[in-house]
Write an enzyme that holds these catalytic residues in place. Structure first.
Site, PDB file in Angstrom:
ATOM      1  N   GLN A   1      -1.942   0.501  -1.474  1.00 57.78           N
ATOM      2  CA  GLN A   1      -0.891  -0.498  -1.681  1.00 57.78           C
ATOM      3  C   GLN A   1      -0.289  -0.905  -0.333  1.00 57.78           C
ATOM      4  O   GLN A   1       0.044  -0.067   0.502  1.00 57.78           O
ATOM      5  CB  GLN A   1       0.191   0.081  -2.619  1.00 57.78           C
ATOM      6  CG  GLN A   1       1.244  -0.912  -3.048  1.00 57.78           C
ATOM      7  CD  GLN A   1       0.703  -2.046  -3.922  1.00 57.78           C
ATOM      8  OE1 GLN A   1      -0.304  -1.892  -4.619  1.00 57.78           O
ATOM      9  NE2 GLN A   1       1.367  -3.182  -3.897  1.00 57.78           N
TER      10      GLN A   1
ATOM     11  N   LYS B   1      -0.353  -0.665 -12.072  1.00 54.82           N
ATOM     12  CA  LYS B   1      -1.800  -0.601 -11.871  1.00 54.82           C
ATOM     13  C   LYS B   1      -2.372   0.651 -12.540  1.00 54.82           C
ATOM     14  O   LYS B   1      -3.385   0.596 -13.238  1.00 54.82           O
ATOM     15  CB  LYS B   1      -2.131  -0.624 -10.361  1.00 54.82           C
ATOM     16  CG  LYS B   1      -1.884  -1.996  -9.747  1.00 54.82           C
ATOM     17  CD  LYS B   1      -1.958  -2.026  -8.216  1.00 54.82           C
ATOM     18  CE  LYS B   1      -1.579  -3.424  -7.727  1.00 54.82           C
ATOM     19  NZ  LYS B   1      -1.596  -3.589  -6.273  1.00 54.82           N
TER      20      LYS B   1
ATOM     21  N   ASP C   1      -9.647  -4.385  -3.963  1.00 52.80           N
ATOM     22  CA  ASP C   1      -8.763  -5.493  -3.575  1.00 52.80           C
ATOM     23  C   ASP C   1      -9.556  -6.657  -2.965  1.00 52.80           C
ATOM     24  O   ASP C   1      -9.038  -7.762  -2.858  1.00 52.80           O
ATOM     25  CB  ASP C   1      -7.772  -5.011  -2.490  1.00 52.80           C
ATOM     26  CG  ASP C   1      -6.441  -4.567  -3.059  1.00 52.80           C
ATOM     27  OD1 ASP C   1      -5.985  -5.183  -4.035  1.00 52.80           O
ATOM     28  OD2 ASP C   1      -5.843  -3.627  -2.501  1.00 52.80           O
TER      29      ASP C   1
HETATM   30  N1  GUN Z   1       0.733  -5.725  -1.877  1.00 50.20           N
HETATM   31  C1  GUN Z   1       1.022  -6.913  -2.427  1.00 50.20           C
HETATM   32  N2  GUN Z   1      -0.030  -7.397  -3.120  1.00 50.20           N
HETATM   33  C2  GUN Z   1      -1.015  -6.492  -2.988  1.00 50.20           C
HETATM   34  C3  GUN Z   1      -2.347  -6.430  -3.495  1.00 50.20           C
HETATM   35  O1  GUN Z   1      -2.852  -7.314  -4.178  1.00 50.20           O
HETATM   36  N3  GUN Z   1      -3.040  -5.299  -3.148  1.00 50.20           N
HETATM   37  C4  GUN Z   1      -2.517  -4.329  -2.379  1.00 50.20           C
HETATM   38  N4  GUN Z   1      -3.288  -3.294  -2.081  1.00 50.20           N
HETATM   39  N5  GUN Z   1      -1.291  -4.364  -1.900  1.00 50.20           N
HETATM   40  C5  GUN Z   1      -0.544  -5.442  -2.201  1.00 50.20           C
END
Ligand code: GUN
Length: 285
Positions: A97, A53, A120
């Protein structure tokens, strides 16, 4: 043999579009969009996702900040960090995350993020807005899935879409987005009786359970669009999805590979969401 939907290439093209847009907007507004990613602990999968990311944000010319907190961080300290970022005028997007350590309440953390910086789309207000059809930040993976389905040129309107899985991150929101595209949507899950008879109805089949081979070729309608959201390790330690690619690709019309399907799209959509948050802020929305 199914046509393979090349998520990696589609995501790369989207990131290049975002990159151009970021350069244009930086010249116009005099600052770059800024994404802040918080990781707690040392979950190896999370570390890989977070690194990708941050790398993508840098690739598209955004500013990125990575805050790595120890597994033992208190909920209060994490919430304090988020509040500071909410107030920081230079931060456009905040992503924590998941999963978080057990002593931290995930819902509380998500809902502490400003809804306008919630890249998100997990904040309760964004979820609510999504379900009533109002302007919201759309969750990245579901948004990427719709993009991949549209890339096939297959008409979604009026078709039967089956979503296997009912998580808040993928299953539920992708079902809503498919409804918005006028599909007839069925949500199947671990308690569904006779899953094969349901999946065989699907013109569009989205599988997001997190279990290797939950869908095999005999469960796929000939010609269907199959989107595999799974990210598992098989007995040999190899990355694999939820769909048995070997058998399903002989029946489907279109299918996403793992890796190289949905995964890269999640990150491309995160870049788009960060850009949207930045634009909304610059335009005072
Ligand atoms: N953990 C697994 N997928 C995601 C996601 O799309 N966003 C976040 N913040 N954590 C995750």
């Amino acid at each position: 043999m199914a046509q393979i939907i090349d998520g990696k290439a589609i995501a790369a093209a989207i990131k290049d579009e975002v990159k151009l847009e970021v350069a244009r907007l930086e010249a116009e507004y005099g600052r770059k969009p800024c994404l802040c990613v918080i990781i707690v602990g040392e979950n190896p999968a999370s570390q890989v996702y977070v690194r990708n990311k941050v790398k993508s944000a840098e690739y598209v010319g955004m500013e990125s900040r990575l805050i790595a907190l120890p597994q033992t961080v208190s909920e209060e300290d994490l919430l304090d960090q988020i509040c500071k970022l909410n107030e920081d005028a230079l931060v456009d997007g905040i992503l924590v995350q998941l999963p978080l350590p057990k002593h931290i309440n995930e819902d509380k953390v998500i809902d502490t993020i400003s809804k306008d910086k919630d890249v998100d789309g997990f904040h309760i207000l964004n979820v609510g807005q999504l379900w009533v059809g109002k302007h919201c930040i759309t969750p990245c993976t579901p948004k990427g899935i719709i993009h991949l389905i549209k890339s096939t040129g297959v008409q979604v309107k009026g078709k039967i879409a089956v979503v296997v899985g009912r998580s808040n991150i993928v299953g539920k929101p992708v079902a809503k987005l498919l409804l918005d595209e006028n599909a007839t949507v069925i949500v199947a899950h671990s308690r569904t009786e006779d899953l094969p008879s349901i999946t065989r109805l699907a013109d569009i089949l989205v599988v997001a359970v997190g279990r290797e081979n939950i869908v095999t070729g005999d469960m796929v309608k000939p010609g269907a669009v199959v989107i595999d959201v799974g990210m598992n390790r098989n007995a040999d330690g190899k990355l694999c999805g939820d769909v048995d690619f070997e058998s399903a690709s002989k029946v489907a019309g279109f299918i996403t590979p793992v890796p190289g399907g949905v995964g890269p799209m999640t990150i491309a959509m995160l870049m788009k969401n960060t850009l949207e948050c930045y634009l909304d802020k610059e335009n005072g929305k």
